[in-house]
Write a protein that holds these residues in place. Structure first.
Motif, mmCIF file in Angstrom:
data_model
loop_
_atom_site.group_PDB
_atom_site.id
_atom_site.type_symbol
_atom_site.label_atom_id
_atom_site.label_comp_id
_atom_site.label_asym_id
_atom_site.label_seq_id
_atom_site.Cartn_x
_atom_site.Cartn_y
_atom_site.Cartn_z
ATOM 1 N N GLY A 15 0.790 -1.230 0.000
ATOM 2 C CA GLY A 15 0.000 0.000 0.000
ATOM 3 C C GLY A 15 0.822 1.279 0.000
ATOM 4 N N MET A 16 2.089 1.187 -0.312
ATOM 5 C CA MET A 16 2.923 2.385 -0.330
ATOM 6 C C MET A 16 2.960 2.948 -1.760
ATOM 7 S SD MET A 16 3.546 2.478 2.795
ATOM 8 C CE MET A 16 4.405 4.056 2.636
ATOM 9 N N ARG A 17 2.975 4.306 -1.856
ATOM 10 C CA ARG A 17 2.958 4.959 -3.161
ATOM 11 C C ARG A 17 4.113 5.934 -3.337
ATOM 12 N NH1 ARG A 17 -2.147 4.982 -5.556
ATOM 13 N NH2 ARG A 17 -3.695 3.721 -4.456
ATOM 14 N N ASN A 18 5.006 6.022 -2.338
ATOM 15 C CA ASN A 18 6.056 7.038 -2.384
ATOM 16 C C ASN A 18 7.352 6.522 -2.992
ATOM 17 O OD1 ASN A 18 6.219 5.348 -0.126
ATOM 18 N ND2 ASN A 18 7.421 6.829 1.050
ATOM 19 N N VAL A 19 7.222 5.703 -4.043
ATOM 20 C CA VAL A 19 8.425 5.161 -4.655
ATOM 21 C C VAL A 19 8.204 4.948 -6.149
ATOM 22 C CG1 VAL A 19 7.723 2.833 -3.959
ATOM 23 C CG2 VAL A 19 10.090 3.238 -4.647
ATOM 24 N N GLY A 20 9.213 5.326 -6.946
ATOM 25 C CA GLY A 20 9.212 5.019 -8.368
ATOM 26 C C GLY A 20 10.286 3.987 -8.664
ATOM 27 N N PHE A 21 10.048 3.137 -9.655
ATOM 28 C CA PHE A 21 10.991 2.064 -9.971
ATOM 29 C C PHE A 21 11.594 2.270 -11.343
ATOM 30 C CE2 PHE A 21 8.287 0.242 -6.730
ATOM 31 C CZ PHE A 21 9.178 -0.465 -5.951
ATOM 32 N N ARG A 22 12.804 1.764 -11.504
ATOM 33 C CA ARG A 22 13.447 1.840 -12.812
ATOM 34 C C ARG A 22 14.518 0.752 -12.911
ATOM 35 N NH1 ARG A 22 14.955 7.291 -16.000
ATOM 36 N NH2 ARG A 22 16.358 6.419 -17.568
ATOM 37 N N ARG A 23 14.565 0.086 -14.050
ATOM 38 C CA ARG A 23 15.649 -0.857 -14.269
ATOM 39 C C ARG A 23 16.876 -0.053 -14.652
ATOM 40 N NH1 ARG A 23 19.245 -3.597 -16.410
ATOM 41 N NH2 ARG A 23 19.434 -2.058 -18.052
ATOM 42 N N ALA A 24 17.947 -0.200 -13.890
ATOM 43 C CA ALA A 24 19.135 0.595 -14.174
ATOM 44 C C ALA A 24 20.348 -0.028 -13.508
ATOM 45 C CB ALA A 24 18.954 2.038 -13.675
ATOM 46 N N ASP A 25 21.504 0.232 -14.085
ATOM 47 C CA ASP A 25 22.786 -0.200 -13.548
ATOM 48 C C ASP A 25 23.401 0.989 -12.822
ATOM 49 O OD1 ASP A 25 25.573 -0.693 -13.230
ATOM 50 O OD2 ASP A 25 25.476 -2.207 -14.805
ATOM 51 N N LEU A 26 23.878 0.770 -11.617
ATOM 52 C CA LEU A 26 24.386 1.913 -10.838
ATOM 53 C C LEU A 26 25.608 2.546 -11.479
ATOM 54 C CD1 LEU A 26 27.091 1.452 -8.820
ATOM 55 C CD2 LEU A 26 25.536 -0.196 -7.807
ATOM 56 N N PHE A 27 26.269 1.806 -12.396
ATOM 57 C CA PHE A 27 27.449 2.381 -13.056
ATOM 58 C C PHE A 27 27.080 3.193 -14.301
ATOM 59 C CE2 PHE A 27 29.694 -1.030 -10.679
ATOM 60 C CZ PHE A 27 30.637 -0.231 -10.063
ATOM 61 N N SER A 28 25.806 3.209 -14.696
ATOM 62 C CA SER A 28 25.411 3.992 -15.875
ATOM 63 C C SER A 28 24.025 4.566 -15.648
ATOM 64 C CB SER A 28 25.445 3.115 -17.134
ATOM 65 O OG SER A 28 24.657 1.950 -16.935
ATOM 66 N N LEU A 29 23.964 5.441 -14.651
ATOM 67 C CA LEU A 29 22.680 6.051 -14.315
ATOM 68 C C LEU A 29 22.418 7.259 -15.210
ATOM 69 C CD1 LEU A 29 22.808 5.803 -10.436
ATOM 70 C CD2 LEU A 29 21.476 4.422 -12.041
ATOM 71 N N PRO A 30 21.146 7.624 -15.368
ATOM 72 C CA PRO A 30 20.806 8.776 -16.204
ATOM 73 C C PRO A 30 21.538 10.036 -15.757
ATOM 74 C CG PRO A 30 18.819 7.573 -15.560
ATOM 75 C CD PRO A 30 19.962 6.966 -14.790
ATOM 76 N N ALA A 31 22.009 10.808 -16.717
ATOM 77 C CA ALA A 31 22.702 12.060 -16.399
ATOM 78 C C ALA A 31 21.745 12.988 -15.661
ATOM 79 C CB ALA A 31 23.191 12.719 -17.693
ATOM 80 N N GLY A 32 22.302 13.709 -14.699
ATOM 81 C CA GLY A 32 21.491 14.709 -14.007
ATOM 82 C C GLY A 32 20.770 14.197 -12.773
ATOM 83 N N TRP A 33 20.788 12.887 -12.531
ATOM 84 C CA TRP A 33 20.153 12.380 -11.306
ATOM 85 C C TRP A 33 20.921 12.877 -10.095
ATOM 86 C CZ3 TRP A 33 18.124 6.665 -10.940
ATOM 87 C CH2 TRP A 33 17.037 6.507 -11.821
ATOM 88 N N THR A 34 20.208 13.449 -9.134
ATOM 89 C CA THR A 34 20.817 13.777 -7.833
ATOM 90 C C THR A 34 19.832 13.427 -6.730
ATOM 91 O OG1 THR A 34 19.990 16.048 -7.835
ATOM 92 C CG2 THR A 34 22.193 15.685 -8.767
ATOM 93 N N PHE A 35 20.385 13.137 -5.576
ATOM 94 C CA PHE A 35 19.558 12.701 -4.444
ATOM 95 C C PHE A 35 20.081 13.314 -3.144
ATOM 96 C CE2 PHE A 35 19.205 9.528 -7.717
ATOM 97 C CZ PHE A 35 17.836 9.273 -7.762
ATOM 98 N N ASP A 36 19.173 13.362 -2.170
ATOM 99 C CA ASP A 36 19.593 13.784 -0.831
ATOM 100 C C ASP A 36 20.238 12.626 -0.075
ATOM 101 O OD1 ASP A 36 18.426 16.492 -0.886
ATOM 102 O OD2 ASP A 36 16.527 15.389 -1.031
ATOM 103 N N HIS A 37 19.762 11.427 -0.369
ATOM 104 C CA HIS A 37 20.249 10.260 0.366
ATOM 105 C C HIS A 37 20.288 9.054 -0.560
ATOM 106 C CE1 HIS A 37 19.592 12.609 3.994
ATOM 107 N NE2 HIS A 37 18.375 12.878 3.538
ATOM 108 N N VAL A 38 21.251 8.180 -0.288
ATOM 109 C CA VAL A 38 21.347 6.922 -1.032
ATOM 110 C C VAL A 38 21.330 5.779 -0.019
ATOM 111 C CG1 VAL A 38 22.852 5.488 -2.469
ATOM 112 C CG2 VAL A 38 22.589 7.916 -2.986
ATOM 113 N N PHE A 39 20.669 4.691 -0.374
ATOM 114 C CA PHE A 39 20.555 3.520 0.497
ATOM 115 C C PHE A 39 20.972 2.293 -0.303
ATOM 116 C CE2 PHE A 39 18.244 -0.119 2.135
ATOM 117 C CZ PHE A 39 18.418 -0.019 3.507
ATOM 118 N N VAL A 40 21.898 1.493 0.266
ATOM 119 C CA VAL A 40 22.449 0.337 -0.436
ATOM 120 C C VAL A 40 22.505 -0.834 0.541
ATOM 121 C CG1 VAL A 40 24.300 -0.441 -1.960
ATOM 122 C CG2 VAL A 40 24.019 2.000 -1.510
ATOM 123 N N CYS A 41 21.761 -1.890 0.278
ATOM 124 C CA CYS A 41 21.664 -3.000 1.224
ATOM 125 C C CYS A 41 21.886 -4.323 0.503
ATOM 126 C CB CYS A 41 20.287 -2.959 1.891
ATOM 127 S SG CYS A 41 20.032 -4.196 3.164
#
Lengths: 280, 280
Positions: free
Chosen positions: B88-114
């Motif tokens: 029931g959560m709606r606060n997330v978008g998904f995308r298939r992507a490789d962390l070594f070739s992410l879309p240009a211009g992406w920036t974030f306040d926080h990153v989480f890696v588990c």
């Protein structure tokens, strides 16, 4: 000491060892003891007080409880008494005694045992004897390390061999340096109820310089080094390999190094209702 | 998958593995995530969301943050999207992507890696790439296990061999199943500041039946079992020995058994002031 066989204390009794035990207590005191406090007027037995490293912490944290601290070594009892006097605490009496032959009639509200079971050939019998000293509903607190819990970066194969030599040396003396993980089954087997174990990991990296020095160097590495003569005399490891292991341990104290070690703390209650005279 | 060499995910992608990952998240959620919360309106990237086990926990615990979850596997992204919708959560978008070739211009306040770095051949480069996505002062949170941290009672020599086979299998695929202890030096080397690591030990004895089943059996032992085919195919261990190791692990789930395992959680900050355009 080696002539005493199973009763030998593998870590030795010299002054350097006494310093190590006090360093250890100072560094680890909060981690191990922050949640141990005894009520005003309660009678607490500390078994195997050694040179008083934990005694000072216990009496300070529960200034209105009354402690009795025993050890099999008269020298240790003397050192512990002096340490407590230096700390200005007066709520503790000392006695040289063996936990397997305590004075008849001794009873306590609480028993505290720290770094003792690892040296005993029959830890369950020791725990049973201590349970017999507890008033109904009384508690026991047990703290032990576990040398198998040590991990490090960079990985040190020689360090593992040196630690393993210490484990085998202690086993040859009747003890168990891997006892921490066994506190739950030991206490259950000894008839205690409400057994609860919590692990206390000491995690050390360069952001924690006090632990790098106080724990990795002056507690753990010093303890392994202290077993050098015994391990070599027993033919458990070659001197070159042992010394390479010590270098591995020191290597973890460099800026990119990490060292971890886990203590296990257990609390349990004497099975109230099963004491003599009480309804079952 | 084996044809991909270093990119292979040794734990496999089948349905049983997806169940295992969800069981793991349910059992460990509080231990791993209780202290992770993101402010309202902040943009958080979850790297390697897999089947969404952690995504559900993260989005629930920070319902007013906005998450972007990526994974290299389209199937995993689909499964994660479905898991989050079920929750029931709606606060997330998904995308298939490789962390070594992410879309240009992406920036974030926080990153989480588990549970991601353990599978990468170049974890420092991955962390550097992620640091490049962070706005000045942004944070990264990294969680990894460490198979060398496992201890058990009764001691299981075969279990240690089976675990070691898994470690070597993962190493052959370019990963490191002992990476947990290395988070501090990895993050420092990648240029992060204020690196702080805290260990999270899972301690399991018979007084904690939910962990006996949810962690020892259905998480750790299931994970080791999942590597059986790969470890045997690679000739890393004999089948009889591997199966004896699995029996050792199950033995720790009996009433006198104990099993411990440690996860490491690190937080760090992008070195503010060293970002492009900012004064050095």
């Amino acid at each position: 000491m080696m002539g005493e066989g199973q009763r030998a204390y593998v870590h030795g009794y010299d002054d350097r060892e006494a310093d190590r035990l006090r360093d250890q207590a100072g560094t680890l005191a909060d981690l191990l003891h922050h949640d141990t406090g005894y009520p005003e007027g309660s009678a607490v037995l500390e078994v195997g007080c050694g040179v008083g490293a934990q005694t000072v912490e216990l009496t300070r944290r529960s200034p209105r409880a009354h402690f009795t601290a025993i050890d099999v070594s008269a020298d240790s009892v003397g050192a512990a008494r002096a340490a407590v006097e230096r700390a200005g605490m007066r709520n503790v009496g000392f006695r040289r005694a063996d936990l397997f032959s305590l004075p008849a009639g001794w009873t306590f509200d609480h028993v505290f045992v720290c770094f003792v079971l690892e040296h005993l050939e029959r830890p369950v019998e020791a725990l049973e004897a201590l349970r017999g000293l507890l008033r109904p509903g009384g508690t026991i607190t047990v703290i032990e390390g576990d040398h198998g819990s040590a991990t490090m970066h960079p990985a040190g194969a020689a360090a593992c061999d040196a630690i393993d030599a210490l484990v085998r040396l202690q086993r040859a003396a009747g003890g168990d340096a891997l006892i921490g993980r066994r506190l739950y089954p030991l206490l259950v087997e000894a008839g205690f109820a409400e057994v609860a174990v919590s692990p206390r990991m000491v995690y050390v990296d360069a952001s924690r310089p006090q632990l790098v020095d106080g724990f990795t160097r002056r507690t753990f590495t010093a303890m392994v080094e202290g077993a050098r003569d015994g391990a070599l005399a027993a033919g458990l490891i070659e001197p070159e390999r042992f010394d390479a292991g010590i270098r591995d341990l020191h290597r973890t104290t460099e800026p990119d190094g990490v060292f971890t070690y886990t203590f296990f703390k257990a609390t349990a209650r004497s099975a109230a209702g099963q004491e003599a005279g009480a309804p079952v």
